[in-house]
Design an enzyme around this catalytic site. Structure first.
Site, mmCIF file in Angstrom:
data_model
loop_
_atom_site.group_PDB
_atom_site.id
_atom_site.type_symbol
_atom_site.label_atom_id
_atom_site.label_comp_id
_atom_site.label_asym_id
_atom_site.label_seq_id
_atom_site.Cartn_x
_atom_site.Cartn_y
_atom_site.Cartn_z
ATOM 1 N N GLU A 98 -26.501 -22.199 9.901
ATOM 2 C CA GLU A 98 -27.606 -21.911 8.969
ATOM 3 C C GLU A 98 -27.449 -20.498 8.394
ATOM 4 O O GLU A 98 -26.915 -19.614 9.055
ATOM 5 C CB GLU A 98 -28.941 -21.973 9.718
ATOM 6 C CG GLU A 98 -29.707 -23.278 9.548
ATOM 7 C CD GLU A 98 -30.412 -23.393 8.203
ATOM 8 O OE1 GLU A 98 -30.028 -22.722 7.232
ATOM 9 O OE2 GLU A 98 -31.380 -24.170 8.134
ATOM 10 N N ASP A 99 -27.951 -20.310 7.189
ATOM 11 C CA ASP A 99 -27.986 -18.969 6.628
ATOM 12 C C ASP A 99 -29.104 -18.155 7.273
ATOM 13 O O ASP A 99 -28.915 -17.013 7.686
ATOM 14 C CB ASP A 99 -28.155 -19.008 5.099
ATOM 15 C CG ASP A 99 -29.316 -19.890 4.644
ATOM 16 O OD1 ASP A 99 -29.970 -20.552 5.488
ATOM 17 O OD2 ASP A 99 -29.575 -19.942 3.426
ATOM 18 N N ASP A 102 -36.265 -19.082 9.480
ATOM 19 C CA ASP A 102 -37.515 -18.446 9.071
ATOM 20 C C ASP A 102 -38.624 -18.993 9.970
ATOM 21 O O ASP A 102 -38.841 -18.485 11.067
ATOM 22 C CB ASP A 102 -37.696 -18.772 7.582
ATOM 23 C CG ASP A 102 -38.847 -18.052 6.924
ATOM 24 O OD1 ASP A 102 -39.101 -16.895 7.252
ATOM 25 O OD2 ASP A 102 -39.503 -18.656 6.062
ATOM 26 N N PHE A 151 -38.205 -11.257 1.874
ATOM 27 C CA PHE A 151 -37.404 -12.290 1.235
ATOM 28 C C PHE A 151 -36.033 -11.714 0.916
ATOM 29 O O PHE A 151 -35.931 -10.719 0.195
ATOM 30 C CB PHE A 151 -38.074 -12.813 -0.034
ATOM 31 C CG PHE A 151 -37.380 -14.029 -0.580
ATOM 32 C CD1 PHE A 151 -37.596 -15.278 -0.025
ATOM 33 C CD2 PHE A 151 -36.486 -13.913 -1.634
ATOM 34 C CE1 PHE A 151 -36.934 -16.395 -0.498
ATOM 35 C CE2 PHE A 151 -35.818 -15.032 -2.119
ATOM 36 C CZ PHE A 151 -36.052 -16.276 -1.550
ATOM 37 N N ARG A 164 -26.578 -15.798 -5.113
ATOM 38 C CA ARG A 164 -25.853 -16.262 -3.913
ATOM 39 C C ARG A 164 -24.526 -15.533 -3.754
ATOM 40 O O ARG A 164 -23.982 -15.429 -2.668
ATOM 41 C CB ARG A 164 -25.545 -17.770 -4.012
ATOM 42 C CG ARG A 164 -26.750 -18.673 -3.968
ATOM 43 C CD ARG A 164 -26.293 -20.120 -3.822
ATOM 44 N NE ARG A 164 -27.344 -21.073 -4.126
ATOM 45 C CZ ARG A 164 -28.253 -21.501 -3.263
ATOM 46 N NH1 ARG A 164 -28.255 -21.043 -2.035
ATOM 47 N NH2 ARG A 164 -29.158 -22.390 -3.622
HETATM 48 P P1 5GP Z 1 -37.385 -22.486 7.851
HETATM 49 O O1 5GP Z 1 -37.353 -23.999 7.903
HETATM 50 O O2 5GP Z 1 -36.809 -21.841 9.086
HETATM 51 O O3 5GP Z 1 -38.765 -21.994 7.531
HETATM 52 O O4 5GP Z 1 -36.536 -22.051 6.597
HETATM 53 C C1 5GP Z 1 -35.158 -22.096 6.562
HETATM 54 C C2 5GP Z 1 -34.671 -22.127 5.126
HETATM 55 O O5 5GP Z 1 -35.574 -21.444 4.254
HETATM 56 C C3 5GP Z 1 -33.362 -21.409 4.985
HETATM 57 O O6 5GP Z 1 -32.256 -22.260 5.186
HETATM 58 C C4 5GP Z 1 -33.421 -20.895 3.549
HETATM 59 O O7 5GP Z 1 -32.951 -21.876 2.666
HETATM 60 C C5 5GP Z 1 -34.900 -20.672 3.291
HETATM 61 N N1 5GP Z 1 -35.316 -19.260 3.464
HETATM 62 C C6 5GP Z 1 -36.101 -18.746 4.424
HETATM 63 N N2 5GP Z 1 -36.271 -17.428 4.287
HETATM 64 C C7 5GP Z 1 -35.555 -17.081 3.191
HETATM 65 C C8 5GP Z 1 -35.308 -15.827 2.539
HETATM 66 O O8 5GP Z 1 -35.773 -14.739 2.907
HETATM 67 N N3 5GP Z 1 -34.494 -15.880 1.446
HETATM 68 C C9 5GP Z 1 -33.953 -17.029 0.972
HETATM 69 N N4 5GP Z 1 -33.176 -16.953 -0.108
HETATM 70 N N5 5GP Z 1 -34.162 -18.221 1.562
HETATM 71 C C10 5GP Z 1 -34.936 -18.250 2.678
#
Ligand code: 5GP
Length: 175
Positions: A98-99, A102, A151, A164
């Site tokens: 995963e990148d 969150d 963010f 990106r």
């Molecule tokens: P989660 O399901 O953990 O809430 O979110 C994961 C996904 O949300 C990540 O794979 C990403 O695509 C997006 N995401 C969450 N925080 C950020 C952020 O600070 N920047 C960006 N560009 N994407 C985020």
């Protein structure tokens, strides 16, 4: 004004490079000679995964899946599968790449889905983690950087499809 003019560097390309090499070495050590099957979550993980795959000494295979949970800078709170893996993962040593984690919603849903397909092992590797936003408890076997609740963009992460390609992780001014 360039595309990156409103972005401040949070984690430099050099810091990322060092961390990716460290994570690759740890993943290889844990695999103990077995092939590692990387599963990348598109689109955000594609830059990290390309570097990580090359930082793992030994045999590596790659596959991708795609989910949608974000619109712009806001989580929609639901995980929708847009593209599945191309190959079965039964019996493989899988590392989900995963990148960023969150709320944890995406990783939690994906771990359940992948575990049900019978991999020999399943570990999670994320470049970034925002613990302040955590809603669902998830185990992160490999985590690059813990970051504040901002963010972030760059190194695969986008804002509405842009930025990106930045070689570093940055924070958006005013977001
Ligand atoms: P989660 O399901 O953990 O809430 O979110 C994961 C996904 O949300 C990540 O794979 C990403 O695509 C997006 N995401 C969450 N925080 C950020 C952020 O600070 N920047 C960006 N560009 N994407 C985020």
């Amino acid at each position: 004004m360039t595309a990156a003019a409103e972005v401040q560097v949070l984690i430099s390309a050099e810091e990322i490079g060092r961390k990716v090499r460290e994570l690759g070495a740890r993943i290889a050590a844990d695999a103990a000679g077995a092939p590692v099957h990387l599963v990348g979550v598109l689109k955000g993980s594609f830059v990290f995964m390309a570097d990580l795959a090359r930082a793992i000494p030994g045999e590596v295979t790659c596959d991708f899946l795609r989910v949608a949970s974000y619109r712009g800078t806001r989580s929609t709170g639901e995980v929708r599968f847009e593209m599945d893996l191309t190959e079965p993962i039964q019996g493989l040593h899988v590392v989900l790449v995963e990148d960023i984690v969150d709320t944890g919603t995406t990783v939690d849903a994906l771990v359940r889905l992948l575990r049900a397909r019978g991999p020999a092992s399943l570990r999670v590797c994320t470049l970034l983690h925002k613990p302040a936003r955590s809603k669902v408890p998830v185990t992160l076997d490999y985590c690059g950087f813990t970051i504040p609740d901002r963010f972030v963009v760059g190194y695969g992460l986008d804002v509405d499809g842009r930025l990106r390609q930045l070689p570093y992780v940055g924070v958006m001014e005013g977001v």
